[in-house]
Design a protein around this motif. Sequence first.
Motif: not given
Length: 257
Positions: A58-73, A81-93
């Motif tokens: 259940m987490g996969a489609p939610v994650s995909t949807t949130i990430s596509v909409a969020l990264f587009t914004t 660059g900054k957007s992908m750095m934030i994504g990397g920090l989330v993964l480190l979390g």
Amino acid sequence: GAAVFFWLYGNSISIPMYVVSLCGLQICSTGYAYIGGSAVIAGWFPGKKGIASGLVAMGAPVSTTISVALFTTMFRHFGLGKSMMIGGLVLLGMVVAGFFIVYDTPEQKGEYPDMQPLENSLGEGMPLKQMLRQRAMWVTGIIFGLNSMATLGIMGQFVVRHKEAGIPENIVLIMLTICAVAGIIGGPVMGMMEQHLGAKMAFSISCLVYIAGFLLNFSNMRIGIGISIVLFGLGVTGTQIFLTSFLVNIFGRENFK
């Protein structure tokens, strides 16, 4: 690894750096999503893997949807660059959280697989050479490789594909949300099907749902595209659920990894 490649991908200054970082990101993210996560399910719930995978998926489609909409914004406001750095920090979390909450097997926490005592629950290990000679391993790999390509094609091109079909971006983002809701429902449904019909039959039904979704989407008719979005959501969790089921059925809990 995925966190590092996430940052490198967003800050690539050459084509070779872009290619290496993108490939590294795909390899590492697939590793933790499909190998790491699925291995935990196989270790804890080998007998109820369908239901467990269905809930986890259940987490996969939610994650995909949130990430596509969020990264587009985020791309629009902060740049790549900054957007992908934030994504990397989330993964480190996730890395930090994983050290404290994830255990490979229930035995590490004094529990049993499926919460029921089993004799020799880990089974016997199979040599790698013997595993590589098994036709089932290669067939399974090809089948789910193709299924994953279909999923990547759908989600990776979701916004571009439907904007080209003449649908405004704000409506496309709503469609993504609908797809996610269908995925939330589809995960447990597919999991229950696996538990009651078996992995082979349930996966075949999942693929038929996918095929119907593609055909309707290709029609370019608004009603067909609308129905296809729901079907994509129902089928998008198929790889995550059934790959685990097939491999546990073929190789058992010990040899899953």
